[in-house]
Structures are given as structure tokens and as C-alpha cells.
Enzyme design. Structure first.
Site, PDB file in Angstrom:
ATOM      1  CD  GLU B 185      -1.540  -2.397   0.848  1.00  0.00           C
ATOM      2  OE1 GLU B 185      -0.845  -3.000   2.198  1.00  0.00           O
ATOM      3  OE2 GLU B 185      -2.033  -3.554   0.403  1.00  0.00           O
ATOM      4  CG  ASN B 267      -1.554  -5.064  -3.092  1.00  0.00           C
ATOM      5  OD1 ASN B 267      -0.780  -5.254  -2.016  1.00  0.00           O
ATOM      6  ND2 ASN B 267      -1.435  -3.702  -3.191  1.00  0.00           N
ATOM      7  CG  ASP B 309      -5.430  -5.488  -2.065  1.00  0.00           C
ATOM      8  OD1 ASP B 309      -3.686  -5.384  -1.725  1.00  0.00           O
ATOM      9  OD2 ASP B 309      -5.811  -5.135  -0.522  1.00  0.00           O
TER      10      ASP B 309
END
Lengths: 123, 582
Positions: B185, B267, B309
Site C-alpha cells: 500500500e 498486490n 488487491d
């Protein structure tokens, strides 16, 4: 360089407040600045930690009317400019002061929910 | 140093790699064994007597972050790593009340709390050769003397200013400590590293994306489906691979006969997939590497051009299964994308790929190409607006946080699953080092049936669910299976449960004081009796999603999650180690 800001939430030893500078928001109450601030809040990835609408995510909620490091304009400005412990990045190196004030203005414009402190599950 | 190294090799737990060999009653590594079966041959606790299980001990860790991972039990000592600030406790299981032998309190930077995407969690330690090895959240690996608690070495492996943190449990093969970062992220450039077990010195770094020279894809690299050089470079546009995420935050496995190390990657970043055209290899993939030098031997991408994701950091369970009449060396993996994969672990060929929960983003996995047949109406991106009803949600059909168990007695896998779907509205994201790099809003709702989770038994030979126990909330706990034909798991609303491994009937449950996101273990105590241990302590993603489960900060009061408004009625944060026995 912003001046040192005193938190009036702290206890002053001996009852004597230390001298400090003051910071006032040049955009206080400006709705257009608040809209700009919302866009900057997203563009600077603030929502990645504080959540969409600043409702709280890995970082705390910024729209619950509660503040870890003080909720005065100058204190919130300092939090963004210099960062805070536990991962709040210091944005003062990449954001103009006007941009930071617009974020403060955006957060200030958010209504504080009235029903958060008490969660009730029984009738 | 040579004799010392030989001694270390002899002490490694080669035997029982699939849980079928002799079981010394200890729990020395996260997945119980190199095959990561989380299966114990202990037989004292059975389906017939588990109803008499009772708590024999509990201990507050003094920490409120999500208690993921599992304790270790070695030589009559239980080792517990807490979430940040990553205290390591050593409990003396031979003494009444299990008093501490020692407590190691490392110096960990508090900055890590805010650089970690999803609560300040830790997934546990690894014991080998007299050392407890684990990661501190702020990008360091430490080795601690298992007897004295003294720090033997401390190595910086990750850089928080780039968005890297390190909650995963290290995995030790031979004299290599394998570690990796979180930061999918934060737009990191994901990698795995090997440290020398004796000194902590860096031996190799293998990136998960980029040029072959960085990915360590050389002459040995033979993927089953993909051909040609520079796959992990050409499947990205421009330099997007440099900020493309692909973290390593899950569990690792090792096959000593094939000498292959297996792990999943996370991801691709950012979530707005239009900023990274291409397959984005090797995001959302399984990589097979040589532990000695990190050389990539094969790779398989579960979700090419990952749009949702769908990290693939979940465990890779190594078992030999008969598939269509032929005994195969397989790797079984339950992906966030909702498919359960049975792969040939020698080559990376897909043998079975079937959905284990509701899946709407893809229709099936094409066996000839190994690629999912994507429903293009579920593709996301900033130009596509709000794409509705994508299942599973980005929490995964199964979270990688909750590793499954395998029982060779039943031939079944025991799996914590989620029944959540999402809408996905992507937006352009700017990469600013040290800040999140996401670009998506993804509200969740319950999938078909309304229950948000289930604990299931899965037959990986054919790809079929055998039974399920429905739960009101997503199931976020690991599991353990035993030769007593009992399986254990915990729930987000704070129950620890035992079920019959064959029928799925719940035989026993106990309210442990906080939601369970950790992994149960079972072991033989110094008194010869079998025990079961579990952490209570809700957190991880649930710290973010249901911020009202926290009560420790008067300056942070949040409304409940709209899709799970009652979770805080049943649990709040905690940090408790529980031990149960007959």
C-alpha cells in the site's frame, strides 16, 4: 519556519505558561479553501492513513472532534508540517504553508458526529 | 565455524516434513513443519474428549495490537512475540503458573506503527539452532539466544522511508534466514532477502519485479506457462515496477528434496490498475527459489494485472496428493482471489483451480494457459468509475493472515474463509515516498447468504468443499489439525472452537476475551500432556475496518463499520495468550 506553538491542554508547571508564538489560519471559514483542502488531503495520500473523509484508518479519525496533539489551528498545522510520532509524516518539506492551511480548513469544516461517544446495542 | 555449521544442519527438523513422520510434540516454526501443514500427530485430545477441554492458563501480553501468528514451544519453553513493540516472552512450561524465564524488550521505532498499512501486527518467530529469530516492525531482524534471551544479532533489512515495514515471520532454511517486507500500500519495490543465521549478514536480495538480474531469473528459471526473458520487466509499463509494490508478508514453505523455497507475493501498487498496464509480474504470484542463492526456478501468477488487491501471500502447503489417479508433488494455496489452487510444486503447473467462495471477478481458471477467465465488467480503474459487486472483497476469499491446516488422516484442508464482496472506485494516486500509494475506495458488503465467513474443509484433489461451519463474521484465524481428528479455529467475535475434522460438527467452544486473528498450535508439555494454545487479540485489518473495537485512545473515537455494525458489541482489543488442556 512556523513559530513554536504552545498547547493549552498541557499543565503549566507552577501555573505559569511558557512564552510561545501564535499561528492563525489565513483561510479560517473559507469554503473554497476547504474544498481545495479536501483535494490536497487526497492528493497527498492523507486518506491512505486517515481514511476517506478522514474518518480514521491506520491513523486516527480527524473528524471526531478529538485530537491527540491538540486541536487548535496552530497545533494541527504543526502536526502536518513537522509530523508526529507513530508514523505521521512531516509534510512541511513538500507542501507550501498555504496548502497545509487549506487542509486544516477542510478538517475544520467537517461536522463532528454527535452519536459517536455512545454506541448502544439494546433498545 | 565449520563444525558449528554441521551441528546446525543436524538440528534442523527435516523429518516429518508433511506431518506424517515422528512428532516430538514441539512447535518450532510458524507452520509446524517445512510443508506448512499445521498438523500435529498428537492424539491425546480427540473428537471424543475435546468437549472436556478447559483453560489451564492465560497471560496478558500488555499489548493491544492485533495478535496474529502463533507461539512457539521448544524444550519446555513457550515463546511469544507481541505486536509492536515486539516484546519476546519466554515462559517456563515446567513450572507451576508458567512464570517467565526472561523477557526481551527491543528498541523499535514508533514510526513503524504508521508506516505499517494495517495495524502494528507481528506474525511470529522461528526457532532453530538455539536461536529465536523474528522481525521487528521497523525493518529489523533479530536473533535472540533461546536460553538466555540475549540479543545475538540485529540487522536492518527494510527502509521505512520507502514505506517498508516487517511484520512477517522469518523462515529459516539451512543457514539462511529468509525475510521480506510489507508495503504493497506504499508503492515499495518488493523483495525477499536471505541473512546468514550465524551473523545476520545479508547474503542475497531477490526482487519480485524488475530486470532478470534483480529478480535473479537466470538459466535455472523455467516457468511452466510464461516464456522469454525479462518477464518481470516487460509486463510493466516504463518504470512502474520500481513502485509496483509486490511485498512478501506471508508464510513460506520448503521442500528439502527439491531444495525449493516457496512463497507468495502481494498486490501490485497502486490499486488504480490503469497506472500500471500489463500483467505486472510477479505480483500476486507464487515464486519457487533456491534458498542457497535465491535463484528463481519457477513462478506462477495467480492474478495477472491484479485489479482488486488480491495479494497471494497466503501459505503454500506442500503435500503429495493423488490427482486423477497419479501421485503428484503438489502445492495447495487458497488465494485472496477466491480460487483454491493445487499446483505441481516441481514445475508450477496448475492441476486444480476451483472457487472456494463466491467469485465474480473471473469465471474460471483456464487450465491450458493457467490464466483466469476474467469477467471484464468487473475490471477496475479510474476511468471505470464505481465497479459494483466484486467478490471476493479485497480482504480475500481467505485472508493470508489465517493459514489453513492439512490432515493426512482425512486428506482434507481446513480453511478460514470470508464471504465479503465489494464495490471498487479507483482514482489516480501520486507516489510520495513514505506515504500510502493506493487510489481506491472499496466499501464491503456480505456475500450471498448474509453470513460473512465460514470455516470449511476442502478436498484439494478435486477442488471441492466437503463441509462448512458458517460464522456471522469473517473468519480471520489460522487453524490446526490433529491426529485426534480435531481441528481448532477462532472467530472475530472472540470464540475459540474445536470441530470434528470429519464432520465439521462443533464440539467445544470458549470465549477468549477478544477476537481471534492468531493461529492455534498444539504441543506436548513437560508433563507429557497435550495442550492447545491460541492468542486472543483482535486487530490487523479489523483495527482499521471496525475502529470502534479500540478503547485505549480518547482522541480517536470512530463509528462502527457499516457492514459489521455489531462487532464491537462482542469484542474489543486485547492481547491474551491462552492454553487449554484436558
Amino acid at each position: 519556519m512556523p513559530p513554536a506553538v504552545r498547547s493549552d491542554a498541557h499543565v503549566f508547571a507552577g501555573g505559569v505558561a511558557p512564552p510561545a508564538g501564535t499561528l492563525s489560519n489565513p483561510f479560517a471559514g473559507d469554503r473554497q479553501a476547504a474544498g481545495d483542502g479536501e483535494r490536497i488531503f487526497r492528493a497527498m495520500n492523507c486518506d491512505g492513513c486517515h481514511g476517506g473523509g478522514a474518518l480514521g484508518w491506520e491513523g486516527p479519525s480527524l473528524v471526531d472532534g478529538r485530537w491527540r496533539y491538540g486541536g487548535g489551528d496552530g497545533e494541527v498545522f504543526h502536526s502536518i508540517y513537522y509530523g508526529r510520532p507513530r508514523g505521521m509524516p512531516a509534510y512541511g518539506g513538500i507542501l507550501e504553508t498555504d496548502g497545509i492551511w487549506k487542509i486544516v480548513t477542510y478538517l475544520r469544516a467537517q461536522p463532528v458526529p454527535q452519536d459517536v461517544p455512545t454506541e448502544q446495542w439494546t433498545p | 565455524m565449520r563444525p558449528c555449521r554441521i551441528l546446525l544442519l543436524l538440528s534442523l527438523p527435516w523429518a516429518g516434513a508433511q506431518g506424517q513422520g515422528r512428532d516430538d510434540g514441539q512447535w518450532t516454526m510458524p507452520g509446524k513443519n517445512y510443508a506448512s501443514t499445521r498438523y500435529s500427530t498428537l492424539t491425546a485430545i480427540t473428537a471424543a474428549n475435546v468437549a472436556r477441554l478447559r483453560p489451564v492458563w492465560s497471560f496478558s501480553t500488555g499489548v493491544l495490537g492485533g495478535h496474529e501468528g502463533q507461539p512457539l514451544v521448544v524444550d519446555g519453553t513457550m515463546y511469544v512475540v507481541t505486536p509492536f513493540p515486539n516484546v519476546l516472552y519466554a515462559f517456563d512450561l515446567a513450572q507451576e503458573g508458567y512464570p517467565l524465564k526472561w523477557k526481551y524488550r527491543p528498541d523499535v521505532s514508533a514510526t513503524s506503527v504508521g508506516i505499517a498499512c494495517c495495524d502494528a501486527i507481528n506474525r511470529g518467530a522461528f526457532y532453530t539452532g538455539g536461536k529465536i529469530v523474528y522481525n521487528l516492525l521497523d525493518g529489523h531482524t533479530v536473533a535472540v539466544d533461546a536460553v538466555t534471551g540475549k540479543e545475538l544479532w540485529k540487522t536492518q533489512i527494510a527502509d521505512m522511508s520507502r514505506g517498508e515495514t516487517t511484520p512477517m515471520a522469518p523462515f529459516v532454511v539451512k543457514d539462511r534466514v529468509i525475510v521480506g517486507p510489507s508495503g504493497g500500500e506504499f508503492g515499495i519495490h518488493g523483495w525477499a532477502k536471505a541473512l546468514d543465521l550465524a551473523t545476520g549478514r545479508l547474503i542475497w536480495t531477490a526482487y519480485n519485479a524488475g530486470p532478470d538480474s534483480a529478480v535473479l531469473a537466470g538459466a535455472a528459471f523455467k516457468p511452466f506457462y510464461d516464456k522469454g526473458p525479462e518477464l518481470a520487466l516487460k509486463t510493466w509499463e516504463g518504470d512502474a515496477w520500481q513502485t509496483g509494490g509486490v511485498p512478501v508478508w506471508g508464510w513460506l514453505s520448503y521442500d528439502p528434496e527439491l531444495d525449493l523455497l516457496y512463497f507468495g507475493t502481494g498486490n501490485a501498487a497502486p490499486y488504480n490498475a490503469e497506472q500500471r498496464p500489463g500483467d505486472n509480474k510477479w505480483a500476486s504470484s507464487v515464486l519457487a527459489r533456491r534458498p542457497e542463492d535465491g535463484a528463481l526456478v519457477w513462478a506462477y501468477q495467480f492474478t495477472p494485472h491484479e485489479n482488486w488487491d488480491y495479494d497471494a501471500n497466503a501459505e503454500m502447503i506442500l503435500v503429495d496428493l493423488t490427482i486423477q489417479g497419479r501421485l503428484r508433488k503438489t502445492l495447495v494455496h487458497f488465494d485472496k482471489n477466491g480460487f483454491a489452487y493445487t499446483l505441481d510444486r516441481v514445475t508450477g503447473e496448475v492441476l486444480v483451480a476451483e472457487p472456494f467462495t463466491t467469485v465474480t471477478w473471473a469465471k474460471r481458471v483456464d487450465r491450458a494457459s493457467g490464466r483466469p477467465v476474467v469477467d471484464t465488467t468487473r475490471l477496475t480503474g479510474a476511468s471505470r468509475g464505481n465497479v459494483r459487486d466484486i467478490c471476493p472483497s479485497l480482504e480475500g476469499g481467505k485472508t493470508p493472515v489465517a493459514p489453513a491446516a492439512y490432515s493426512p488422516r482425512t486428506g482434507l484442508f481446513y480453511v478460514a474463509t470470508n464471504n465479503l464482496c465489494m464495490d471498487f472506485e479507483a482514482s489516480a494516486a501520486a507516489h510520495i515516498a513514505g506515504t500510502p500509494y493506493i487510489g481506491a475506495s472499496t466499501p464491503y458488503h456480505a456475500g450471498p447468504g448474509g453470513h460473512m465467513g465460514a470455516f470449511i474443509a476442502w478436498d484439494a484433489r478435486v477442488g471441492r468443499k466437503v463441509w462448512e461451519i458458517r460464522e456471522p463474521y469473517p473468519v480471520w484465524s489460522g487453524s490446526v489439525a490433529t491426529a485426534g481428528d480435531v481441528v481448532f479455529y477462532g472467530t472475530l467475535d472472540g470464540w475459540f472452537k474445536a470441530a470434528d475434522a470429519r464432520s465439521g460438527k462443533v464440539l467445544w467452544k470458549f470465549k477468549v476475551g477478544s477476537g481471534v486473528v492468531g493461529c492455534p498450535i498444539t504441543y506436548r508439555g513437560p508433563d507429557g500432556k497435550q495442550y492447545v494454545a491460541i492468542y486472543a487479540g483482535i486487530g490487523g485489518d479489523w483495527f482499521l475496518l471496525s475502529g470502534d473495537v479500540r478503547s485505549d485512545d480518547p482522541a480517536d473515537v470512530r463509528p462502527p463499520a457499516d457492514f459489521a455494525p455489531n462487532l464491537a458489541r462482542h469484542t474489543s482489543q486485547g492481547g491474551i495468550v491462552w492454553i487449554f488442556g484436558l
